[in-house]
Design a protein around this motif. Structure first.
Motif, PDB file in Angstrom:
ATOM      1  N   ASP A 150       0.818  -1.219   0.000  1.00  0.00           N
ATOM      2  CA  ASP A 150       0.000   0.000   0.000  1.00  0.00           C
ATOM      3  C   ASP A 150       0.846   1.261   0.000  1.00  0.00           C
ATOM      4  O   ASP A 150       0.592   2.184  -0.771  1.00  0.00           O
ATOM      5  N   TRP A 151       1.862   1.337   0.853  1.00  0.00           N
ATOM      6  CA  TRP A 151       2.678   2.547   0.931  1.00  0.00           C
ATOM      7  C   TRP A 151       3.484   2.751  -0.340  1.00  0.00           C
ATOM      8  O   TRP A 151       3.710   3.888  -0.767  1.00  0.00           O
ATOM      9  N   GLN A 152       3.914   1.674  -0.954  1.00  0.00           N
ATOM     10  CA  GLN A 152       4.648   1.798  -2.216  1.00  0.00           C
ATOM     11  C   GLN A 152       3.740   2.398  -3.289  1.00  0.00           C
ATOM     12  O   GLN A 152       4.171   3.264  -4.059  1.00  0.00           O
ATOM     13  N   VAL A 153       2.503   1.984  -3.327  1.00  0.00           N
ATOM     14  CA  VAL A 153       1.550   2.525  -4.302  1.00  0.00           C
ATOM     15  C   VAL A 153       1.309   4.012  -4.036  1.00  0.00           C
ATOM     16  O   VAL A 153       1.266   4.821  -4.969  1.00  0.00           O
ATOM     17  N   VAL A 154       1.189   4.395  -2.773  1.00  0.00           N
ATOM     18  CA  VAL A 154       0.977   5.807  -2.432  1.00  0.00           C
ATOM     19  C   VAL A 154       2.174   6.638  -2.871  1.00  0.00           C
ATOM     20  O   VAL A 154       2.014   7.723  -3.445  1.00  0.00           O
ATOM     21  N   ARG A 155       3.398   6.142  -2.622  1.00  0.00           N
ATOM     22  CA  ARG A 155       4.598   6.868  -3.037  1.00  0.00           C
ATOM     23  C   ARG A 155       4.672   7.008  -4.557  1.00  0.00           C
ATOM     24  O   ARG A 155       5.015   8.070  -5.077  1.00  0.00           O
ATOM     25  N   GLU A 156       4.360   5.926  -5.272  1.00  0.00           N
ATOM     26  CA  GLU A 156       4.405   5.980  -6.730  1.00  0.00           C
ATOM     27  C   GLU A 156       3.363   6.946  -7.282  1.00  0.00           C
ATOM     28  O   GLU A 156       3.628   7.668  -8.248  1.00  0.00           O
TER      29      GLU A 156
END
Length: 71
Positions: free
Chosen positions: A29-35
């Motif tokens: 989830d956090w990787q998607v938010v950063r991207e």
């Protein structure tokens, strides 16, 4: 069917077929938010809009800082 039930079903199927287990819900989830944030910043640069967020705030603080009194 809830997300947890779907994950357990997918894990069971993967185990039965000898495939690797799927990642647990919420793992990326956090990787998607950063991207998404990076993509929005990239689109802003292409549209020649000014910078927003932490970089802009740091630049404003740096430009408007008060000189320290000498001792």
């Amino acid at each position: 069917m809830s997300l947890t039930q779907q994950y357990l079903l997918d894990t069971y199927r993967a185990q039965r077929l000898g495939e690797p287990a799927p990642p647990a819900p919420g793992t990326h989830d956090w990787q998607v938010v950063r991207e998404l944030r990076d993509h929005r910043r990239f689109r802003a640069v292409l549209a020649e809009r000014p910078a927003h967020g932490r970089i802009r705030q740091a630049l404003i603080r740096w430009l408007h800082r008060q000189p320290r009194p000498s001792r």
